[in-house]
Motif scaffolding. Structure first.
Motif, PDB file in Angstrom:
ATOM      1  N   GLY A 321       0.823  -1.210   0.000  1.00 45.74           N
ATOM      2  CA  GLY A 321       0.000   0.000   0.000  1.00 45.74           C
ATOM      3  C   GLY A 321       0.851   1.251   0.000  1.00 45.74           C
ATOM      4  N   GLU A 322       0.250   2.347  -0.353  1.00 47.06           N
ATOM      5  CA  GLU A 322       0.980   3.615  -0.393  1.00 47.06           C
ATOM      6  C   GLU A 322       0.403   4.587   0.592  1.00 47.06           C
ATOM      7  N   SER A 323       1.265   5.419   1.142  1.00 43.54           N
ATOM      8  CA  SER A 323       0.736   6.431   2.042  1.00 43.54           C
ATOM      9  C   SER A 323       0.254   7.618   1.204  1.00 43.54           C
ATOM     10  N   ASP A 324      -0.501   8.469   1.844  1.00 42.12           N
ATOM     11  CA  ASP A 324      -1.060   9.613   1.127  1.00 42.12           C
ATOM     12  C   ASP A 324       0.035  10.558   0.645  1.00 42.12           C
ATOM     13  N   ARG A 325      -0.183  11.091  -0.535  1.00 43.62           N
ATOM     14  CA  ARG A 325       0.766  12.064  -1.059  1.00 43.62           C
ATOM     15  C   ARG A 325       0.188  13.451  -0.870  1.00 43.62           C
ATOM     16  N   PRO A 326       1.083  14.410  -0.589  1.00 45.84           N
ATOM     17  CA  PRO A 326       0.601  15.782  -0.501  1.00 45.84           C
ATOM     18  C   PRO A 326       0.196  16.283  -1.888  1.00 45.84           C
ATOM     19  N   ASP A 327      -0.694  17.250  -1.910  1.00 46.58           N
ATOM     20  CA  ASP A 327      -1.096  17.808  -3.193  1.00 46.58           C
ATOM     21  C   ASP A 327      -0.026  18.752  -3.735  1.00 46.58           C
ATOM     22  N   LEU A 328       0.609  19.454  -2.825  1.00 49.05           N
ATOM     23  CA  LEU A 328       1.508  20.524  -3.270  1.00 49.05           C
ATOM     24  C   LEU A 328       2.676  20.706  -2.318  1.00 49.05           C
ATOM     25  N   LEU A 387       6.892  36.890  -6.738  1.00 50.62           N
ATOM     26  CA  LEU A 387       6.385  37.622  -5.584  1.00 50.62           C
ATOM     27  C   LEU A 387       5.811  38.967  -6.032  1.00 50.62           C
ATOM     28  N   GLY A 388       6.545  39.633  -6.904  1.00 52.06           N
ATOM     29  CA  GLY A 388       6.119  40.931  -7.406  1.00 52.06           C
ATOM     30  C   GLY A 388       4.828  40.835  -8.207  1.00 52.06           C
ATOM     31  N   ARG A 389       4.684  39.724  -8.913  1.00 57.13           N
ATOM     32  CA  ARG A 389       3.518  39.603  -9.789  1.00 57.13           C
ATOM     33  C   ARG A 389       2.346  38.872  -9.120  1.00 57.13           C
ATOM     34  N   GLY A 390       2.571  38.395  -7.880  1.00 55.59           N
ATOM     35  CA  GLY A 390       1.495  37.644  -7.214  1.00 55.59           C
ATOM     36  C   GLY A 390       1.222  36.311  -7.887  1.00 55.59           C
ATOM     37  N   THR A 391       2.276  35.678  -8.353  1.00 51.40           N
ATOM     38  CA  THR A 391       2.117  34.410  -9.053  1.00 51.40           C
ATOM     39  C   THR A 391       3.059  33.362  -8.479  1.00 51.40           C
ATOM     40  N   ALA A 392       2.957  32.155  -9.027  1.00 56.09           N
ATOM     41  CA  ALA A 392       3.928  31.105  -8.706  1.00 56.09           C
ATOM     42  C   ALA A 392       4.137  30.270  -9.962  1.00 56.09           C
ATOM     43  N   GLN A 393       5.293  29.649 -10.042  1.00 56.88           N
ATOM     44  CA  GLN A 393       5.506  28.683 -11.111  1.00 56.88           C
ATOM     45  C   GLN A 393       4.921  27.373 -10.596  1.00 56.88           C
ATOM     46  N   LEU A 394       3.892  26.887 -11.249  1.00 57.19           N
ATOM     47  CA  LEU A 394       3.302  25.628 -10.815  1.00 57.19           C
ATOM     48  C   LEU A 394       3.883  24.516 -11.669  1.00 57.19           C
ATOM     49  N   ARG A 395       4.615  23.644 -11.011  1.00 56.27           N
ATOM     50  CA  ARG A 395       5.322  22.593 -11.741  1.00 56.27           C
ATOM     51  C   ARG A 395       4.689  21.240 -11.454  1.00 56.27           C
ATOM     52  N   ASP A 396       4.321  20.566 -12.481  1.00 60.21           N
ATOM     53  CA  ASP A 396       3.824  19.205 -12.348  1.00 60.21           C
ATOM     54  C   ASP A 396       5.036  18.294 -12.202  1.00 60.21           C
ATOM     55  N   LEU A 397       5.185  17.681 -11.045  1.00 58.43           N
ATOM     56  CA  LEU A 397       6.430  16.958 -10.779  1.00 58.43           C
ATOM     57  C   LEU A 397       6.552  15.658 -11.567  1.00 58.43           C
ATOM     58  N   THR A 399       5.370  15.292 -14.836  1.00 59.90           N
ATOM     59  CA  THR A 399       5.621  15.575 -16.254  1.00 59.90           C
ATOM     60  C   THR A 399       6.635  16.689 -16.469  1.00 59.90           C
ATOM     61  N   SER A 400       6.995  17.377 -15.399  1.00 61.97           N
ATOM     62  CA  SER A 400       7.898  18.529 -15.481  1.00 61.97           C
ATOM     63  C   SER A 400       7.315  19.708 -16.240  1.00 61.97           C
ATOM     64  N   GLU A 401       6.022  19.670 -16.522  1.00 60.32           N
ATOM     65  CA  GLU A 401       5.413  20.837 -17.162  1.00 60.32           C
ATOM     66  C   GLU A 401       5.272  21.935 -16.120  1.00 60.32           C
ATOM     67  N   GLN A 402       5.553  23.144 -16.540  1.00 58.44           N
ATOM     68  CA  GLN A 402       5.548  24.239 -15.592  1.00 58.44           C
ATOM     69  C   GLN A 402       4.970  25.488 -16.231  1.00 58.44           C
ATOM     70  N   SER A 403       4.097  26.165 -15.473  1.00 56.78           N
ATOM     71  CA  SER A 403       3.599  27.426 -16.020  1.00 56.78           C
ATOM     72  C   SER A 403       3.338  28.389 -14.883  1.00 56.78           C
ATOM     73  N   GLU A 404       3.408  29.657 -15.199  1.00 63.00           N
ATOM     74  CA  GLU A 404       3.233  30.677 -14.177  1.00 63.00           C
ATOM     75  C   GLU A 404       1.756  31.014 -14.048  1.00 63.00           C
ATOM     76  N   ILE A 405       1.235  30.883 -12.838  1.00 58.95           N
ATOM     77  CA  ILE A 405      -0.175  31.214 -12.664  1.00 58.95           C
ATOM     78  C   ILE A 405      -0.369  32.027 -11.389  1.00 58.95           C
ATOM     79  N   PRO A 406      -1.415  32.858 -11.353  1.00 52.51           N
ATOM     80  CA  PRO A 406      -1.693  33.668 -10.168  1.00 52.51           C
ATOM     81  C   PRO A 406      -1.956  32.781  -8.952  1.00 52.51           C
ATOM     82  N   LEU A 407      -1.542  33.251  -7.786  1.00 48.41           N
ATOM     83  CA  LEU A 407      -1.681  32.451  -6.573  1.00 48.41           C
ATOM     84  C   LEU A 407      -3.124  32.016  -6.321  1.00 48.41           C
ATOM     85  N   GLU A 408      -4.080  32.897  -6.623  1.00 50.10           N
ATOM     86  CA  GLU A 408      -5.480  32.571  -6.328  1.00 50.10           C
ATOM     87  C   GLU A 408      -5.978  31.407  -7.180  1.00 50.10           C
TER      88      GLU A 408
END
Length: 418
Positions: A321-328, A387-397, A399-408
């Motif tokens: 069995g596997e333990s729970d993985r964090p979302d982020l 930080l300045g733009r209120g965004t984060a690079q969201l990286r799919d671990l 697939t390594s796909e990454q894109s910048e999206i607003p924090l909200e």
RNA sequence: GCGGUUGUAGCUCAGGGGUUAGAGCGCCUGACUGUGGCUCAGGAGGUCGUGGGUUCGAUUCCCAUCAGCCGCCCCA
């Protein structure tokens, strides 16, 4: 090593506690679907509760109890099994008035002092079910059905039930005599100790692994030949009900059970993967227990299933069995972003997401390594630019796909959460 | 409770009466300065379960003890 866990006890470590939780939640879910409510009883009870109910010739009472006296001189025992305490609670609180049927489940530790081995511990844990108030074989069938269902759900498929019946008082008296009669010459050659044990409880011979004992029992009529007509009818009905529910079982008259309070139906589920401890669970009917504790007559059936043993079998089956993985995993580049990262984590956690964060101000590389190891699906990287733009690079671990999206909008990308 | 067997890094195990006890995996750090998994390099980590004894000297031999495992017993 200054200290170690006491002999026969185990630590459940963070790396596999999820396996315990999984079993327990499957059990709780199953119990509730069948309308069972959980009962919790104290870890220790008056010693006499067990002496009275388990039978003073049983090994559990005669040599395996953790008995002590407290500072007030009370004679107490860490519970070696769950049913007697539950029956005590039922009587004490009058939980099952005449005519009522009461269904209860439990998850509890039990304590027995014996030489530890794989699958046998001094502190063990079990989940169990009890139905009180019904003499009907349908109650027995319900318990057995749930038992099989439980093993199915946790991944031990095709559990085979070994079933027998001990009949009632008269049947057992006659069967005991038959055993003693049949094995008289064999017993005459046995050491005194073995002989007196057998004389106290002849049924114990039936599940002996000793070949000589088994040989001596050859030709003995099974207990089924001694049943009272009523027990016979109940046993037949039970089998019909099991067939109707499509439950695999095998009648095995060597099933005995270690507690003296069983009457009529007894059953076990065994596994060859447990070494000398072959049974995964044990259960049966105990119609006389209430009266033995001074209560009114109260028919009952129940089962106790060992958690450690179930886990052991799952190990053998390769089902770790596997333990729970964090979302982020929130990662920061540069120390300006730490506050924003904590803020983001807090918000998402409030929304029900599982979010991890580096708390040691480690390098970006190290944080990503941690993210990878944690099994998180995404990493959100916040640096000075973001930080300045209120965004984060969201990286799919994965697939390594990454894109910048607003924090909200991160929550939306993580997917739904209850 | 009885009989057996094992005990060396976090894990799986190798080694061996004598200078700083090894491997693989894992862990940490790094590979020109904001990007994980692969590779490479470096590093941390062991009073060789514990206590006695034999010996010039023991982690290695002996005894005891503790703990795990196997069988009996018992059962979850």
């Amino acid at each position: 090593m200054p200290f170690q866990a006491p002999r026969g006890t185990e630590d459940v470590l963070p790396s596999d506690s999820h396996r315990w939780s999984r079993l327990e939640s499957i059990f709780r879910e199953l119990s509730s679907r069948y309308g069972y409510h959980e009962v919790r009883t104290p870890t220790f009870e008056d010693t006499s509760l067990f002496v009275r109910t388990s039978g003073d010739t049983s090994d559990i009472v005669s040599k395996e109890m953790y008995t002590f006296s407290d500072k007030g001189g009370r004679d107490l025992t860490l519970k070696p099994e769950g049913t007697a305490p539950i029956m005590r609670a039922v009587i004490e609180h009058n939980l099952c008035p005449p005519g009522a049927v009461l269904r209860m489940s439990y998850i509890m530790p039990i304590f027995r002092y014996g030489r530890p081995q794989k699958g046998r511990y001094r502190e063990a844990h079990q989940v169990g079910l009890e139905i009180l108030g019904s003499p009907s074989p349908a109650a027995d069938a319900e318990i057995i059905e749930m038992t099989v269902k439980f093993y199915d759900l946790i991944g031990i498929e095709g559990a085979e039930v070994k079933l027998s019946t001990l009949g009632r008082e008269e049947c057992r008296v006659r069967f005991r005599e038959a055993i003693l009669e049949h094995t008289r010459s064999f017993l005459a050659d046995q050491p005194e100790e073995a002989r007196s044990k057998v004389e106290r409880n002849p049924l114990r011979m039936l599940d002996s692994k000793d070949p000589d004992t088994q040989a001596a029992l050859q030709g003995l009529r099974p207990i089924l030949d001694f049943l009272e007509p009523e027990s016979r009818a109940n046993f037949d009905t039970l089998q019909e009900l099991l067939q109707e529910a499509d439950i695999r079982y095998q009648v095995d008259p060597s099933i005995v059970r270690g507690l003296d309070y069983y009457t009529e139906t007894v059953f076990e589920v065994q596994s060859s993967k447990l070494g000398a401890q072959s049974s995964l669970c044990g259960g049966g009917r105990y119609d006389c227990l209430s009266e033995e504790l001074g209560g009114r007559p109260l028919p009952a059936v129940g089962v106790a299933m060992g958690i450690e043993r179930a886990l052991l079998v799952l190990d053998e089956l390769g089902k770790a069995g596997e333990s729970d993985r964090p979302d982020l995993f929130v990662v920061t580049a540069g120390n300006q972003a730490a506050g924003a990262a904590r803020e983001l984590a807090r918000k998402l956690r409030s929304s029900g997401y599982s979010v991890l964060l580096d708390i040691d101000q480690k390098s970006l590389k190290s944080q990503l390594r941690q993210a990878d190891k944690s099994g998180a699906r995404y990493a959100a990287i916040i640096g000075e630019d973001e930080l300045g733009r209120g965004t984060a690079q969201l990286r799919d671990l994965a697939t390594s796909e990454q894109s910048e999206i607003p924090l909200e909008e991160i929550a939306r990308h993580l997917g739904g959460k209850a």
